[in-house]
Design an enzyme around this catalytic site. Structure first.
Site, PDB file in Angstrom:
ATOM      1  N   ASP A   1     -47.173  59.893  35.643  1.00 50.88           N
ATOM      2  CA  ASP A   1     -48.560  59.559  36.013  1.00 50.88           C
ATOM      3  C   ASP A   1     -49.075  58.235  35.470  1.00 50.88           C
ATOM      4  O   ASP A   1     -50.287  58.059  35.329  1.00 50.88           O
ATOM      5  CB  ASP A   1     -49.514  60.684  35.580  1.00 50.88           C
ATOM      6  CG  ASP A   1     -49.313  61.953  36.372  1.00 50.88           C
ATOM      7  OD1 ASP A   1     -48.535  61.936  37.345  1.00 50.88           O
ATOM      8  OD2 ASP A   1     -49.921  62.982  36.019  1.00 50.88           O
TER       9      ASP A   1
ATOM     10  N   LYS B   1     -45.665  64.691  42.757  1.00 52.01           N
ATOM     11  CA  LYS B   1     -46.073  66.051  42.405  1.00 52.01           C
ATOM     12  C   LYS B   1     -47.509  66.289  42.848  1.00 52.01           C
ATOM     13  O   LYS B   1     -48.277  65.337  43.045  1.00 52.01           O
ATOM     14  CB  LYS B   1     -45.929  66.299  40.903  1.00 52.01           C
ATOM     15  CG  LYS B   1     -46.837  65.490  39.985  1.00 52.01           C
ATOM     16  CD  LYS B   1     -46.532  65.808  38.537  1.00 52.01           C
ATOM     17  CE  LYS B   1     -47.341  64.945  37.575  1.00 52.01           C
ATOM     18  NZ  LYS B   1     -48.770  65.310  37.523  1.00 52.01           N
TER      19      LYS B   1
ATOM     20  N   CYS C   1     -50.779  66.753  31.908  1.00 48.52           N
ATOM     21  CA  CYS C   1     -49.497  66.562  32.596  1.00 48.52           C
ATOM     22  C   CYS C   1     -48.315  66.468  31.637  1.00 48.52           C
ATOM     23  O   CYS C   1     -47.219  66.930  31.967  1.00 48.52           O
ATOM     24  CB  CYS C   1     -49.571  65.337  33.492  1.00 48.52           C
ATOM     25  SG  CYS C   1     -50.799  65.535  34.813  1.00 48.52           S
TER      26      CYS C   1
END
Length: 258
Positions: free
Chosen positions: A40, A152, A185
């Site tokens: 991310d 994702k 995450c």
């Protein structure tokens, strides 16, 4: 440059064991069975004009993780260790935000996911939507030829993705996990990896967690304790880079700032 799958399979014929200075204790790592995950590190979380920035969230914590992460990636590529990027992005029709009222759905509403914006470079874009500026990897950490990029839809890099299959195909057992944010995450990914028997190392300067608006609390330190106690090892970019280069562990302790 990272290896192709064919080159990596050939390289897997050799074990390369190195010592990594980490907590709760030193760890022996086989570089021939190691991959680096970059989770991310994309414009929505770490760039001016991205989702976090537009929501008034201080992105400086994420920005601080860029340089240490870049050093880990450089060391990984020099050691012929695969680099795998995982980015969070939703379909343009937002059909994968989750059931109404679910935790992920509520987050999407709160963060205005899907809203149309103009990117800093003038392009039309949409918050957290695939194929837009918002979900591109931060330019300072841009993927190179041979790197793998996995999309994702939720916080864990394993949920609803082919990441586990990609790791199995490469014979990976050790994961160096970098990215943001620590308590969402990163912790979710490391927990899921531990359930699959991967040995995870988190360089603490390669992650971070912005505090909630109006509060000094972020959850960063609590997540580090949970990971260290139950799900993996903590280290730092310098120690990881030294291990990747086959050098002796450093004597200086890692900072837990984030």
């Amino acid at each position: 440059m990272s290896l192709s799958l064919e080159d990596w399979e050939e390289a897997m014929t050799e074990r390369r064991i190195v010592a990594l200075d980490a907590t709760p204790g030193p760890l022996e790592v086989d570089l021939a069975a190691t991959a680096v995950l970059v989770v991310d590190m994309q414009n929505d979380f770490g760039a001016a004009g991205g989702m976090f920035d537009l929501a008034g969230i201080d992105i400086s914590v994420v920005r601080r993780a860029i340089a240490p992460t870049a050093s880990v990636l450089a060391a990984a590529r020099a050691a012929r260790i695969p680099v795998i990027y995982v980015k969070e992005e939703l379909r343009p029709d937002l059909s994968d935000t989750g059931a109404e009222g679910s935790p992920h759905w509520r987050m999407c509403q709160r963060m205005r996911v899907g809203s149309e914006i103009t990117a800093p470079d003038g392009r039309p874009s949409r918050i957290h939507v695939a194929g837009t500026w918002n979900t591109e990897i931060l330019p300072e950490l841009a993927p190179e030829a041979g790197d793998l990029v996995v999309s994702k839809r939720r916080w864990s890099a394993f949920y609803g993705t082919d990441l586990a299959a990609q790791l199995r195909a490469r014979g990976i057992r050790y994961l160096v996990v970098t990215g943001c944010t620590t308590s969402l995450c990163i912790e979710s990914t490391i927990r899921d990896a531990a359930m699959r028997d991967y040995l995870c190392v988190l360089p603490v300067d390669c992650t971070g967690q912005p505090a909630r608006s109006g509060s000094s609390y972020s959850g960063h330190e609590e997540s580090l304790r949970i990971i260290e106690r139950s799900f993996g090892w903590l280290s730092c970019s310098e120690h990881v880079a030294r291990a990747f280069a086959g050098r002796q562990p450093a004597t200086m302790p890692c900072s837990r700032r984030g």
